[in-house]
Scaffold this motif. Structure first.
Motif, PDB file in Angstrom:
ATOM      1  N   VAL A  70      82.191  27.524  24.697  1.00 44.99           N
ATOM      2  CA  VAL A  70      83.436  27.121  24.042  1.00 44.99           C
ATOM      3  C   VAL A  70      83.153  26.066  22.971  1.00 44.99           C
ATOM      4  CG1 VAL A  70      85.678  26.005  24.374  1.00 44.99           C
ATOM      5  CG2 VAL A  70      84.881  27.716  26.025  1.00 44.99           C
ATOM      6  N   VAL A  71      82.328  25.091  23.307  1.00 46.66           N
ATOM      7  CA  VAL A  71      82.010  24.023  22.354  1.00 46.66           C
ATOM      8  C   VAL A  71      81.231  24.587  21.164  1.00 46.66           C
ATOM      9  CG1 VAL A  71      80.710  21.871  22.048  1.00 46.66           C
ATOM     10  CG2 VAL A  71      82.139  22.202  24.081  1.00 46.66           C
ATOM     11  N   TYR A 113      74.783  20.632  19.127  1.00 40.74           N
ATOM     12  CA  TYR A 113      73.807  19.893  19.933  1.00 40.74           C
ATOM     13  C   TYR A 113      74.284  19.766  21.372  1.00 40.74           C
ATOM     14  CZ  TYR A 113      71.255  15.933  21.871  1.00 40.74           C
ATOM     15  OH  TYR A 113      70.520  15.117  22.682  1.00 40.74           O
ATOM     16  N   TYR A 114      75.545  19.365  21.549  1.00 37.83           N
ATOM     17  CA  TYR A 114      76.044  19.198  22.918  1.00 37.83           C
ATOM     18  C   TYR A 114      76.292  20.533  23.608  1.00 37.83           C
ATOM     19  CZ  TYR A 114      76.164  14.193  22.459  1.00 37.83           C
ATOM     20  OH  TYR A 114      75.772  12.888  22.307  1.00 37.83           O
ATOM     21  N   ALA A 115      76.617  21.550  22.842  1.00 42.23           N
ATOM     22  CA  ALA A 115      76.762  22.881  23.450  1.00 42.23           C
ATOM     23  C   ALA A 115      75.458  23.337  24.087  1.00 42.23           C
ATOM     24  CB  ALA A 115      77.217  23.887  22.399  1.00 42.23           C
ATOM     25  N   GLU A 189      93.511  22.355  16.251  1.00 42.77           N
ATOM     26  CA  GLU A 189      93.877  23.753  16.051  1.00 42.77           C
ATOM     27  C   GLU A 189      92.670  24.659  16.311  1.00 42.77           C
ATOM     28  OE1 GLU A 189      95.330  24.047  12.070  1.00 42.77           O
ATOM     29  OE2 GLU A 189      97.113  22.823  12.442  1.00 42.77           O
ATOM     30  N   LEU A 190      91.513  24.225  15.849  1.00 47.19           N
ATOM     31  CA  LEU A 190      90.303  25.022  16.053  1.00 47.19           C
ATOM     32  C   LEU A 190      89.885  25.025  17.519  1.00 47.19           C
ATOM     33  CD1 LEU A 190      88.164  23.990  12.931  1.00 47.19           C
ATOM     34  CD2 LEU A 190      89.833  25.837  13.176  1.00 47.19           C
ATOM     35  N   MET A 191      90.078  23.921  18.212  1.00 44.36           N
ATOM     36  CA  MET A 191      89.749  23.865  19.637  1.00 44.36           C
ATOM     37  C   MET A 191      90.653  24.807  20.434  1.00 44.36           C
ATOM     38  SD  MET A 191      89.126  19.763  19.738  1.00 44.36           S
ATOM     39  CE  MET A 191      89.380  19.564  21.485  1.00 44.36           C
ATOM     40  N   GLY A 195      89.420  28.369  22.569  1.00 43.55           N
ATOM     41  CA  GLY A 195      89.643  28.661  23.980  1.00 43.55           C
ATOM     42  C   GLY A 195      89.597  27.473  24.910  1.00 43.55           C
ATOM     43  N   VAL A 196      89.724  26.261  24.385  1.00 41.32           N
ATOM     44  CA  VAL A 196      89.835  25.100  25.268  1.00 41.32           C
ATOM     45  C   VAL A 196      91.154  25.217  26.028  1.00 41.32           C
ATOM     46  CG1 VAL A 196      90.011  22.590  25.384  1.00 41.32           C
ATOM     47  CG2 VAL A 196      88.472  23.653  23.723  1.00 41.32           C
ATOM     48  N   PRO A 197      91.145  25.195  27.361  1.00 46.14           N
ATOM     49  CA  PRO A 197      92.373  25.433  28.130  1.00 46.14           C
ATOM     50  C   PRO A 197      93.455  24.390  27.885  1.00 46.14           C
ATOM     51  CG  PRO A 197      90.423  25.651  29.515  1.00 46.14           C
ATOM     52  CD  PRO A 197      89.957  25.052  28.220  1.00 46.14           C
TER      53      PRO A 197
END
Length: 490
Positions: A70-71, A113-115, A189-191, A195-197
């Motif tokens: 997701v990230v 990077y964090y993904a 909006e992009l998050m 698919g961020v719940p």
């Protein structure tokens, strides 16, 4: 004008009060957007949603690999909409489009990077002193995170907080600066698209004294991450003591840039400019405090002054512009007072020190790139962060004096050393009390390296693995595989 809304529980909504705020372009003071303006009531509603999503939702227990996907999708969308985001950032802050485009590349890089770190820490087995047992250490999400971001790098600073918080499995409430919220609205909006719940990531638009204060004091918030001024940071520390929240604070700096006589002269001059005048000096790590070895002091100041006089001011959308305006009239007045006080203390203006006279710049919050010489470490203008396009110049004679001057500050965010002597550079770095020190460079950062300060520059770290660890709690689990009576009390 359409009112831009905040994002709570997966819905775009107005504030309960229906109050609004106009967002101003610092180049010409035109209203570029109108946003909903929240208060404590909206903050409490968002906290309630985030608390429920953490305690009862699926995000904290979603496999780390899936959270990483997701990230990573957010990074894809940022790259897709890079030009729109850059335009919003330049409208909001006044910085050049070249700077804003570079920021968007960095922001996508932070999410990526964090993904890729998401599933890399499965915990560790540690040696147990008890036979027939297993002892392990795991990291779990810290809980509900309040995130308060500054106006100078609105989306970049947001990415440093959003990406690790989401990857670790937390829920969050973000409060962007009330004067530069546009790219934060867009990235939420992009998050949502990624698919961020619902309920996991919430955006509340409002002032620090209301929304920020409520996030800091509320018992259902487990962590506060704040980037901003030192006085506000101290207030947040006090408010957070109510439920002993975890804190991650980045509170700015007054960053020394040491120039030794054996440094590459032309490169050091060029980089001394770059260290300060990007985004009109409104950078927490700006090398606004130059320490020059006495034998090259006069030549260095002359060369620097000649170059600084040629910096072109203008609209961030003009490709020839090298430096944009300050963020607001209030901040412009603050920088003007800062320089005036420095002059009263005995500093000499080598260049700048006033507003430009160009007619096309009169509606914007512009201030000329400024160099103050004859500065000493006891001056307020040397000790305190001006957060504008202002350099103070001090001189030193010995390596020991340079280090002493560099450390003579309540801050400890960053610093630089310019020398051709590798041993000298390493000796200086070992003694400089700062979170980041560059050798023959300045202001370079990247997602893999931790960022944060010593002393009153803050607590904790962002970026790097340390930035992810801020959003976790360490848990030790001991499992006795063959429990037996101890018989202690027989």
């Amino acid at each position: 004008m359409i009112i831009k809304q905040q994002f709570i529980d997966g819905k775009w909504v107005n504030s309960k009060s229906n109050e609004t705020r106009d967002i101003i372009n610092p180049f010409n003071q035109e209203v570029i957007a109108r946003v909903t303006e929240s208060d404590e009531t909206d903050a409490r509603a968002a906290i309630k949603v985030a608390r429920y999503a953490f305690d009862h939702g699926e995000w904290p227990t979603t496999p780390a690999t899936e959270r990483g996907h997701v990230v990573n999708k957010i990074a894809d969308l940022i790259e897709r909409d890079k030009e729109e985001l850059a335009e919003l950032e330049s409208l909001d802050t006044g910085k050049t489009m070249e700077e804003s485009r570079g920021d968007m590349d960095d922001i996508a890089g932070v999410f990526r990077y964090y993904a890729q770190l998401a599933d890399k820490d499965g915990g560790e087995i540690i040696d147990s002193p008890v036979a027939n047992s297993v002892s392990k250490v795991v990291r779990e999400p810290v809980g509900v995170c309040g995130q308060i971001t500054p106006w100078n790098y609105p989306l970049l600073q947001a990415s440093w907080k959003l990406a690790p918080a989401l990857v670790a499995g937390n829920t969050l409430i973000m409060k962007p600066s009330e004067i530069t919220p546009l790219t934060s609205i867009k990235v939420f909006e992009l998050m949502e698209e990624a698919g961020v719940p619902a309920g996991v990531a919430n955006l509340v638009l409002g002032a620090g004294g209301t929304v920020g204060a409520e996030l800091s004091v509320h018992d259902d918030v487990d962590l506060i991450s704040f980037t901003g001024g030192i006085q506000t940071g101290k207030k947040i520390m006090q408010a957070a003591s109510g439920n002993v929240k975890k804190l991650a604070l980045e509170l700015g700096g007054k960053n020394p840039n040491i120039i030794f006589a054996d440094a590459d002269f032309d490169t050091a001059v060029d980089q001394a400019m770059n260290a300060v005048f990007f985004h009109a000096g409104q950078i927490c790590s700006a090398g606004t405090r130059i320490l020059v070895e006495e034998s090259i002091h006069d030549a260095f100041v002359k060369s620097l002054t000649d170059k600084v006089k040629n910096i072109k001011l203008g609209s961030g959308f003009d490709e020839d512009t090298q430096m944009g305006p300050l963020i607001s009239e209030q901040h412009l007045n603050k920088v003007m007072r800062y320089v005036e006080n420095g002059i009263k203390e005995g500093a000499t203006v080598a260049t700048g020190g006033k507003r430009p006279t160009d007619p096309e710049l009169q509606n914007g919050f512009f201030y000329l790139p400024t160099i103050l010489t004859n500065c000493t470490t006891d001056m307020d203008v040397v000790q305190n962060e001006g957060f504008g396009p202002v350099i103070t110049v001090e001189k030193f004679s010995t390596e020991a004096e340079a280090i002493k001057l560099a450390n003579d500050s309540i801050y400890g965010l960053s610093g630089g050393v310019w020398t051709a002597d590798i041993a000298k550079a390493e000796r200086c770095v070992a003694k400089m009390r700062m979170g980041t020190v560059w050798i023959n460079d300045f202001n370079l950062y990247f997602p893999h390296a931790p960022w944060g300060g010593f002393k009153q520059s803050g607590i904790g770290r962002e970026l790097g693995k340390a930035g992810l660890e801020e959003y976790t709690e360490t848990k030790h689990i001991f499992h006795n595989l063959k429990p037996e009576p101890i018989n202690w009390f027989q």
